[in-house]
Design an enzyme around this catalytic site. Structure first.
Site, PDB file in Angstrom:
ATOM      1  N   LYS A  69       0.970  -0.970   0.094  1.00  0.00           N
ATOM      2  CA  LYS A  69      -0.269   0.295   0.175  1.00  0.00           C
ATOM      3  C   LYS A  69       0.897   1.455   0.500  1.00  0.00           C
ATOM      4  CE  LYS A  69      -4.691  -1.599   2.042  1.00  0.00           C
ATOM      5  NZ  LYS A  69      -5.099  -1.033   3.916  1.00  0.00           N
ATOM      6  N   ASP A 105     -10.421   3.352   1.568  1.00  0.00           N
ATOM      7  CA  ASP A 105     -10.604   2.022   4.091  1.00  0.00           C
ATOM      8  C   ASP A 105     -10.869   3.246   4.342  1.00  0.00           C
ATOM      9  OD1 ASP A 105      -9.569  -0.201   2.927  1.00  0.00           O
ATOM     10  OD2 ASP A 105      -7.203   0.484   3.338  1.00  0.00           O
TER      11      ASP A 105
HETATM   12  P1  NAP Z   1      -0.196  -3.848   9.177  1.00  0.00           P
HETATM   13  O1  NAP Z   1      -0.089  -2.814   8.775  1.00  0.00           O
HETATM   14  O2  NAP Z   1       0.538  -5.701   8.944  1.00  0.00           O
HETATM   15  O3  NAP Z   1      -0.458  -3.150  10.651  1.00  0.00           O
HETATM   16  C1  NAP Z   1      -0.931  -4.199  11.754  1.00  0.00           C
HETATM   17  C2  NAP Z   1      -1.234  -3.996  12.758  1.00  0.00           C
HETATM   18  O4  NAP Z   1      -1.315  -5.256  13.822  1.00  0.00           O
HETATM   19  C3  NAP Z   1      -0.252  -2.935  13.664  1.00  0.00           C
HETATM   20  O5  NAP Z   1      -0.771  -2.495  14.421  1.00  0.00           O
HETATM   21  C4  NAP Z   1       0.758  -4.404  14.670  1.00  0.00           C
HETATM   22  O6  NAP Z   1       1.367  -4.109  15.601  1.00  0.00           O
HETATM   23  C5  NAP Z   1      -1.328  -5.267  15.289  1.00  0.00           C
HETATM   24  N1  NAP Z   1      -0.909  -6.443  15.254  1.00  0.00           N
HETATM   25  C6  NAP Z   1       0.084  -7.230  14.716  1.00  0.00           C
HETATM   26  N2  NAP Z   1       0.112  -8.659  15.405  1.00  0.00           N
HETATM   27  C7  NAP Z   1      -0.453  -8.124  16.868  1.00  0.00           C
HETATM   28  C8  NAP Z   1       0.182  -8.703  18.530  1.00  0.00           C
HETATM   29  N3  NAP Z   1       0.122  -9.899  18.075  1.00  0.00           N
HETATM   30  N4  NAP Z   1      -0.141  -7.933  19.011  1.00  0.00           N
HETATM   31  C9  NAP Z   1      -1.106  -6.699  19.425  1.00  0.00           C
HETATM   32  N5  NAP Z   1      -0.454  -6.399  17.442  1.00  0.00           N
HETATM   33  C10 NAP Z   1      -0.763  -6.702  17.140  1.00  0.00           C
HETATM   34  O7  NAP Z   1      -2.100  -4.227   8.958  1.00  0.00           O
HETATM   35  P2  NAP Z   1      -3.392  -3.280   8.569  1.00  0.00           P
HETATM   36  O8  NAP Z   1      -3.505  -3.016   7.355  1.00  0.00           O
HETATM   37  O9  NAP Z   1      -3.134  -2.429   9.620  1.00  0.00           O
HETATM   38  O10 NAP Z   1      -4.359  -4.242   8.737  1.00  0.00           O
HETATM   39  C11 NAP Z   1      -4.714  -4.974  10.012  1.00  0.00           C
HETATM   40  C12 NAP Z   1      -6.112  -5.609  10.569  1.00  0.00           C
HETATM   41  O11 NAP Z   1      -6.695  -4.924   9.991  1.00  0.00           O
HETATM   42  C13 NAP Z   1      -6.081  -6.489   9.492  1.00  0.00           C
HETATM   43  O12 NAP Z   1      -7.003  -7.728  10.246  1.00  0.00           O
HETATM   44  C14 NAP Z   1      -6.548  -6.945   8.250  1.00  0.00           C
HETATM   45  O13 NAP Z   1      -7.077  -7.317   7.515  1.00  0.00           O
HETATM   46  C15 NAP Z   1      -7.864  -5.447   9.004  1.00  0.00           C
HETATM   47  N6  NAP Z   1      -8.258  -4.825   7.550  1.00  0.00           N
HETATM   48  C16 NAP Z   1      -9.669  -4.790   7.501  1.00  0.00           C
HETATM   49  C17 NAP Z   1     -10.543  -3.791   6.765  1.00  0.00           C
HETATM   50  C18 NAP Z   1     -11.427  -4.266   6.012  1.00  0.00           C
HETATM   51  O14 NAP Z   1     -12.178  -3.402   5.413  1.00  0.00           O
HETATM   52  N7  NAP Z   1     -12.551  -4.191   7.044  1.00  0.00           N
HETATM   53  C19 NAP Z   1      -9.411  -2.540   5.576  1.00  0.00           C
HETATM   54  C20 NAP Z   1      -7.935  -2.794   6.026  1.00  0.00           C
HETATM   55  C21 NAP Z   1      -7.424  -3.579   7.036  1.00  0.00           C
HETATM   56  P3  NAP Z   1       2.874  -3.672  15.897  1.00  0.00           P
HETATM   57  O15 NAP Z   1       3.203  -2.475  14.690  1.00  0.00           O
HETATM   58  O16 NAP Z   1       3.346  -3.614  17.150  1.00  0.00           O
HETATM   59  O17 NAP Z   1       3.343  -4.890  15.065  1.00  0.00           O
END
Ligand code: NAP
Length: 286
Positions: A69, A105
């Site tokens: 992204k 988003d």
């Molecule tokens: P990302 O950029 O990889 O960020 C991941 C996030 O999750 C970071 O804040 C990370 O914290 C945290 N995390 C991962 N493992 C963790 C753990 N074991 N304990 C605590 N925190 C943890 O991913 P993203 O794009 O932001 O997506 C995050 C979530 O949102 C995903 O589940 C995705 O499927 C969902 N999402 C949904 C939509 C929708 O349309 N519904 C759209 C976008 C995303 P750290 O920085 O500390 O690693």
């Protein structure tokens, strides 16, 4: 628009499971547009050539997901104002010969919050969990919608600090950081009108599928807890929240609204929302 064999799809890496084709393809079929929406797993090193290939006339556009992204912003011709503020692109569409990056988003999040969560974030007190790509889009959306107070927490606090710093010109003055899994975080959660989980915690096949980012004592009746995760639709977080009287919203409506907005950028036609929602639901097993 040419009507034969148009290419459109989603790229990320790895791209193990995506339900986007399940609800995008029927939307094209609804309008009789001859386009094939498919998943394109592309390794980071191959992303520049892949994005360049979108310039061919048979490409309609692209959805972009983790980890591309941010990288894609420097490979296209320009970004919309929203994508530029967020610093990440989840949709590429064409404007003449130009490849334009948008971030739907933020729109998907706000539409789900208002239409399905029945909450207006204007002047609301909001707790945002997570400082990754989704957290960025949600913070910008909340700021644009005039949220009154935002608390941000992330497992690695330096990432939350960097994010708050980089968005300091758009976030409300009343923006605070809270330490992860702390009494202060539970307190911020109970005080919040809206809690948004933007972490991958609770996601099936994710890093912590059985965990909740907040303990059971963090909730109260009258608040809305919105988990962006949509597999499963009832995460441990939403179970806790519901058990303690909070209203809950899962990530499926947001997923559909962000995809619907992308469809509209590509085709210029109103997205068949009801159809897309029912196909997304069916893809998740009802
Ligand atoms: P990302 O950029 O990889 O960020 C991941 C996030 O999750 C970071 O804040 C990370 O914290 C945290 N995390 C991962 N493992 C963790 C753990 N074991 N304990 C605590 N925190 C943890 O991913 P993203 O794009 O932001 O997506 C995050 C979530 O949102 C995903 O589940 C995705 O499927 C969902 N999402 C949904 C939509 C929708 O349309 N519904 C759209 C976008 C995303 P750290 O920085 O500390 O690693």
């Amino acid at each position: 628009m040419a009507q034969t064999n148009l290419k459109v799809g989603v790229t990320g890496y790895p791209l193990t499971h995506t339900i986007s084709p399940a609800f995008q393809q029927p939307a094209f079929a609804h309008y009789g547009i001859s386009a094939c929406y498919r998943a394109y797993p592309v390794q980071p090193d191959d992303l520049p050539a892949f994005v360049e290939s979108l310039r061919a006339p048979d490409w309609l556009g692209l959805n972009v997901t983790i980890p591309h992204k941010e990288a894609v912003t420097s490979l296209i011709d320009r970004c919309t104002a929203t994508a530029a503020t967020i610093g990440a692109v989840n949709t590429v569409f064409k404007d003449g010969d130009a490849l334009v990056g948008d971030n739907t988003d933020a729109h998907g999040f706000l539409t789900a919050l208002r239409a399905d969560g029945d909450v207006d974030p204007t002047d609301a007190r909001v707790l945002v969990l997570g400082a990754g790509g989704a957290g960025r889009a949600v913070l910008v959306a909340l700021a644009q919608a005039g949220a009154g107070h935002i608390t941000l927490a992330n497992r690695h606090p330096e990432r939350a600090q960097r994010l708050a710093q980089s968005l300091s010109t758009v976030l409300p003055a009343a923006t605070a950081l809270a330490p992860w899994q702390s009494p202060a975080l539970d307190e911020a959660a109970r005080a919040a009108d809206i809690i948004v989980n933007c972490t991958a915690v609770g996601m099936a096949n994710g890093p912590a599928p059985t965990k909740s980012p907040l303990g059971p004592s963090a909730f109260r009746p009258g608040q809305l807890v919105f988990d962006l995760v949509y597999t499963p639709r009832r995460t441990p977080l939403l179970h806790h929240a519901q058990d303690h009287g909070a209203r809950v919203l899962d990530g499926l409506p947001m997923l559909v609204y962000q995809g619907a907005a992308a469809f509209e950028r590509w085709t210029g036609k109103p997205a068949p929302l009801k159809l897309m929602k029912s196909k997304a639901l069916a893809a998740l097993g009802g």
